[in-house]
Write an enzyme that holds these catalytic residues in place. Structure first.
Site, PDB file in Angstrom:
ATOM      1  CE  LYS A  54     -33.244   8.006  14.564  1.00  0.00           C
ATOM      2  NZ  LYS A  54     -32.091   7.103  14.425  1.00  0.00           N
ATOM      3  CD  GLN A  98     -30.072   5.705  11.539  1.00  0.00           C
ATOM      4  OE1 GLN A  98     -30.359   6.748  12.114  1.00  0.00           O
ATOM      5  NE2 GLN A  98     -30.614   4.546  11.886  1.00  0.00           N
ATOM      6  CG  ASP A 121     -27.866   7.204  18.830  1.00  0.00           C
ATOM      7  OD1 ASP A 121     -29.063   7.294  19.171  1.00  0.00           O
ATOM      8  OD2 ASP A 121     -27.495   7.134  17.652  1.00  0.00           O
TER       9      ASP A 121
END
Ligand code: NDP
Length: 294
Positions: A54, A98, A121
């Site tokens: 990412k 994460q 997200d």
């Protein structure tokens, strides 16, 4: 008839080029570039690799990335404190925590700490809540489900009135994908580990999305001829004949299903690149929202 193979890398590459051009324009107009903060707790090798990928993609399109790698034993308070600080840092437009977090941490409480306008997200309970409601719009849509829909659109899938089956009901893939399909006016069945007669349910699907984490589970006789099949699964399996000793496969038996499906996204090379492209899109959008809030 062999299925049309959906090239997720090609679609993602187009999206990345668009983002790169927009970011370059922002910088040329003296705006600060979008910034993404990644928070990784612990040493899970898969998570470390996802975060690295990412960050690399961010750099390639001109998005600044700020990496925070915390030891596995970091306390709830410390993680929340960091996320709160990032929440008020003007250089940071998007915050990515994460997942999964180590077991001793309360994931929901950490995600709650991310301000809504930095929730790139799309996992904040308010964003997910809005996704469940008719006529409401989340600020950000979770990246993998958004990628699934975009790939289906790319190959001209008809959503209106279509029978869609989603295999998997996780918070990050299955459930939001099903919600997005409902918003597109499909009639959606969500399957999980207790579903009876999975092959029979799947065979009714005009659109079949597999997100179970079971290597090559979906076979040709589970698939309605001509169906649109999206394979989200990404599973590492032993492959003693290869140099690395392993390879990646999806939840769909690609060679089998490609003879029956109308269109099929491979794994790797389908949804994976779309997930990262979606993250870049959401980070850019977060920077634009921050600019509008000034
Ligand atoms: P989870 O493990 O969180 O969820 C799996 C879901 O599948 C659960 O709902 C589970 O049911 C269901 N399930 C498991 N086994 C079976 C079975 N035998 N029959 C029917 N249903 C079953 O996984 P994720 O949603 O996080 O990920 C799914 C897959 O997608 C994984 O391979 C993952 O690596 C991949 N992935 C890929 C991404 C990408 O960018 N390409 C991004 C995220 C994930 P129950 O709820 O009853 O337990």
């Amino acid at each position: 008839m062999a299925a049309k193979i959906i090239d997720g890398e090609a679609v993602a590459s187009r999206i990345r080029e668009e983002i790169k051009a927009t970011v370059a324009e922002m910088v040329a107009n003296n705006q600060s570039p979008p910034g993404l903060a990644t928070v990784l707790v612990g040493e899970n090798p898969a998570s470390q690799q996802y975060v690295r990928m990412k960050q690399n993609r961010c750099k390639k399109v001109g998005i600044q990335s700020f990496g925070y790698n915390l030891p596995a034993e970091t306390s709830q308070e410390e993680v929340e404190k960091l996320v709160s600080e990032l929440g008020s840092d003007p250089k940071v437009h998007g915050i990515l925590v994460q997942l999964p977090l180590p077991d001793h941490l309360d994931e929901e409480a950490v995600l709650n700490t991310i301000p809504l306008h930095k929730d790139i997200d799309g996992f904040h309970p308010v964003n997910i809540g809005r996704l469940t409601m008719k006529g409401r719009k989340p600020l950000f849509i979770p990246c993998t489900p958004a990628g699934v829909i975009r790939l289906l659109e790319e190959v001209g899938a008809e959503f209106d009135g279509a029978e869609a089956v989603v295999l998997g009901r996780s918070n990050i893939v299955g459930m939001p994908t099903a919600l997005l399909l409902i918003h597109k006016n499909a009639t959606v069945t969500i399957c999980h580990s207790r579903t009876k007669d999975l092959p029979g349910v799947c065979r009714k699907a005009d659109i079949l999305v597999a997100a179970v984490g079971r290597p090559q589970m979906v076979k040709a006789d589970w698939v309605k001829p001509g169906a649109f099949v999206i394979d989200v699964g990404s599973n590492r399996v032993d492959a003693p004949d290869t140099e690395k000793g392993y390879r990646w496969v999806g939840d769909v038996d690609f060679d089998d299903v490609k003879e029956v499906a109308g269109a099929l996204s491979p794994s790797p090379g389908g949804v994976g690149p779309m997930t990262i492209a979606g993250l870049l899109q959401n980070t850019l959008r977060a920077a634009q929202i921050a600019d509008e809030m000034k």
